[in-house]
Enzyme design. Structure first.
Site, PDB file in Angstrom:
ATOM      1  N   LYS A  56       0.319   4.332  -0.302  1.00 39.99           N
ATOM      2  CA  LYS A  56      -0.511   5.504   0.336  1.00 39.99           C
ATOM      3  C   LYS A  56      -0.391   6.693  -0.757  1.00 39.99           C
ATOM      4  CE  LYS A  56       0.002   3.350   4.857  1.00 39.99           C
ATOM      5  NZ  LYS A  56       0.377   3.387   6.168  1.00 39.99           N
ATOM      6  N   ASN A 111       0.919  -1.286   0.065  1.00 40.45           N
ATOM      7  CA  ASN A 111       0.004  -0.118   0.216  1.00 40.45           C
ATOM      8  C   ASN A 111       0.842   1.253  -0.113  1.00 40.45           C
ATOM      9  OD1 ASN A 111      -1.584   2.027   0.560  1.00 40.45           O
ATOM     10  ND2 ASN A 111      -2.382   1.506   2.597  1.00 40.45           N
ATOM     11  N   GLU A 144      -4.612  -4.798  10.938  1.00 42.45           N
ATOM     12  CA  GLU A 144      -3.615  -3.575  11.171  1.00 42.45           C
ATOM     13  C   GLU A 144      -3.810  -2.644  12.161  1.00 42.45           C
ATOM     14  OE1 GLU A 144      -2.012  -2.407   6.898  1.00 42.45           O
ATOM     15  OE2 GLU A 144      -3.388  -1.014   7.281  1.00 42.45           O
ATOM     16  N   GLY A 186       3.103   2.758  10.540  1.00 44.23           N
ATOM     17  CA  GLY A 186       4.175   3.812  10.472  1.00 44.23           C
ATOM     18  C   GLY A 186       4.914   4.428  11.630  1.00 44.23           C
ATOM     19  N   HIS A 218      -9.287   1.042   5.362  1.00 45.51           N
ATOM     20  CA  HIS A 218      -8.125   1.394   5.959  1.00 45.51           C
ATOM     21  C   HIS A 218      -8.063   2.554   7.358  1.00 45.51           C
ATOM     22  CE1 HIS A 218      -3.933   2.712   6.648  1.00 45.51           C
ATOM     23  NE2 HIS A 218      -3.484   1.599   5.948  1.00 45.51           N
ATOM     24  N   SER A 244       4.150  -1.704  10.214  1.00 43.81           N
ATOM     25  CA  SER A 244       5.501  -1.847  10.137  1.00 43.81           C
ATOM     26  C   SER A 244       6.313  -2.908   9.731  1.00 43.81           C
ATOM     27  CB  SER A 244       6.134  -1.203  11.619  1.00 43.81           C
ATOM     28  OG  SER A 244       5.657   0.125  11.799  1.00 43.81           O
ATOM     29  N   GLU A 290      -6.431   5.063   8.201  1.00 43.67           N
ATOM     30  CA  GLU A 290      -6.110   6.533   7.743  1.00 43.67           C
ATOM     31  C   GLU A 290      -7.321   6.977   6.928  1.00 43.67           C
ATOM     32  OE1 GLU A 290      -2.397   5.753   5.600  1.00 43.67           O
ATOM     33  OE2 GLU A 290      -1.591   5.243   7.417  1.00 43.67           O
TER      34      GLU A 290
HETATM   35  P1  13P Z   1       3.557   0.716   7.404  1.00 41.13           P
HETATM   36  O1  13P Z   1       3.981  -0.762   6.717  1.00 41.13           O
HETATM   37  O2  13P Z   1       4.190   1.918   6.859  1.00 41.13           O
HETATM   38  O3  13P Z   1       3.356   0.689   9.018  1.00 41.13           O
HETATM   39  O4  13P Z   1       1.969   0.785   7.000  1.00 41.13           O
HETATM   40  C1  13P Z   1       1.002  -0.361   7.252  1.00 41.13           C
HETATM   41  C2  13P Z   1      -0.166   0.298   6.330  1.00 41.13           C
HETATM   42  O5  13P Z   1      -1.007   1.128   6.903  1.00 41.13           O
HETATM   43  C3  13P Z   1      -0.285  -0.749   5.330  1.00 41.13           C
HETATM   44  O6  13P Z   1      -1.620  -0.405   4.866  1.00 41.13           O
END
Ligand code: 13P
Length: 252
Positions: free
Chosen positions: A14, A12, A169, A175, A97, A214, A99
């Site tokens: 983003k 992903n 997640e 992140g 997600h 992560s 976010e």
């Molecule tokens: P990270 O791997 O950057 O922590 O992000 C995970 C994520 O949100 C994947 O959708």
């Protein structure tokens, strides 16, 4: 012992990347022998058709979107329908997600509508669930993830999860460099599978459940060794072709 389920690594990106990055990343992936795992990359939607042209339909690497509209084409400014994504060569769509739940105020009902719209149009939805750090500290993890899952499961049953994907997640691990331990992730994955199993044990047994938060090449293998962890949804580490390939390599 690992169950006989499809194994996935999904990147992903983003809101990262550029035309130049898309070209370099997918060119690199087209040059190497790919590991035998299901590989999906979700770049920003504006780059899907560029990526699809480099990959060709026969590629083992599939494309996904980071979001999808709950609506068919019409007067929804700024949204992209499932049919439009399919037209761009996209096969998967992330829904729910954290976010988008946080920054776009998406509710469980919005997420359920997107999940069903994607499924109905022929995209594979990837449903994301996960708790905040405060919820984990308050021992609310199980309640939160089951309630997010139930917003679809209790209304539509287990059948809609046939051919779909689920991703756990934990928000505190996204992140942040903090990964759930393999045992912490396994416990939640097991709970999610049991919850679906309460409706239909064979759908639950077949459903790939991915961990996200992560994940990198150095911690992926330990996560993938757990019986209910069938793959990963990778953010930051999926932007580097070599790191992404190394994660895929550990999930064969
Ligand atoms: P990270 O791997 O950057 O922590 O992000 C995970 C994520 O949100 C994947 O959708």
């Amino acid at each position: 012992m690992q169950a006989n389920r499809a194994r996935y690594v999904i990147g992903n990106w983003k809101m990262n990347g550029s035309q130049q990055h898309v070209a370099a990343f997918f060119d690199r992936l087209s040059q190497v022998e790919l590991p035998a795992t299901e590989m999906v990359v979700c770049p920003p939607s504006i780059y899907l058709s560029q990526a699809a042209q480099i990959l060709k339909p026969s590629s083992q690497i599939k494309l996904g979107a980071q979001d999808v509209s709950a609506h068919p084409p019409g007067a929804y400014t700024g949204q992209i329908s499932a049919s439009m994504l399919i037209e761009q060569g996209c096969r998967y769509a992330i829904v729910g997600h954290s976010e988008r739940r946080e920054y776009n105020k998406e509710t469980d009902a919005d997420v359920a509508a997107k999940f069903l719209a994607a499924k109905l149009a022929g995209l594979t939805p990837i449903l994301c669930v996960g708790e905040t750090h405060a919820q984990r500290l308050a021992e609310q993890t199980d309640k939160v993830v089951v309630s997010q899952l139930n917003s679809i499961l209790s209304h539509h049953g287990a059948d809609v999860f046939e051919g779909a994907l689920l991703a756990y997640e934990p928000i505190w691990a996204i992140g942040t460099g903090l990964t759930a331990t393999p045992e912490q992730a396994q416990a939640v994955h097991h709970l999610l599978r049991e919850t679906i199993g309460g409706y239909d044990s064979s759908v639950a047994a077949r459903l790939p459940i991915l961990y996200g938060g992560s994940v990198k090449a150095s911690n992926a293998a330990a996560l993938f060794s757990m019986p209910d962890i069938d793959g990963a949804l990778v953010g930051g580490a999926s932007l580097q072709a070599e790191e992404f390939l190394a994660i895929c390599e550990s999930n064969k």
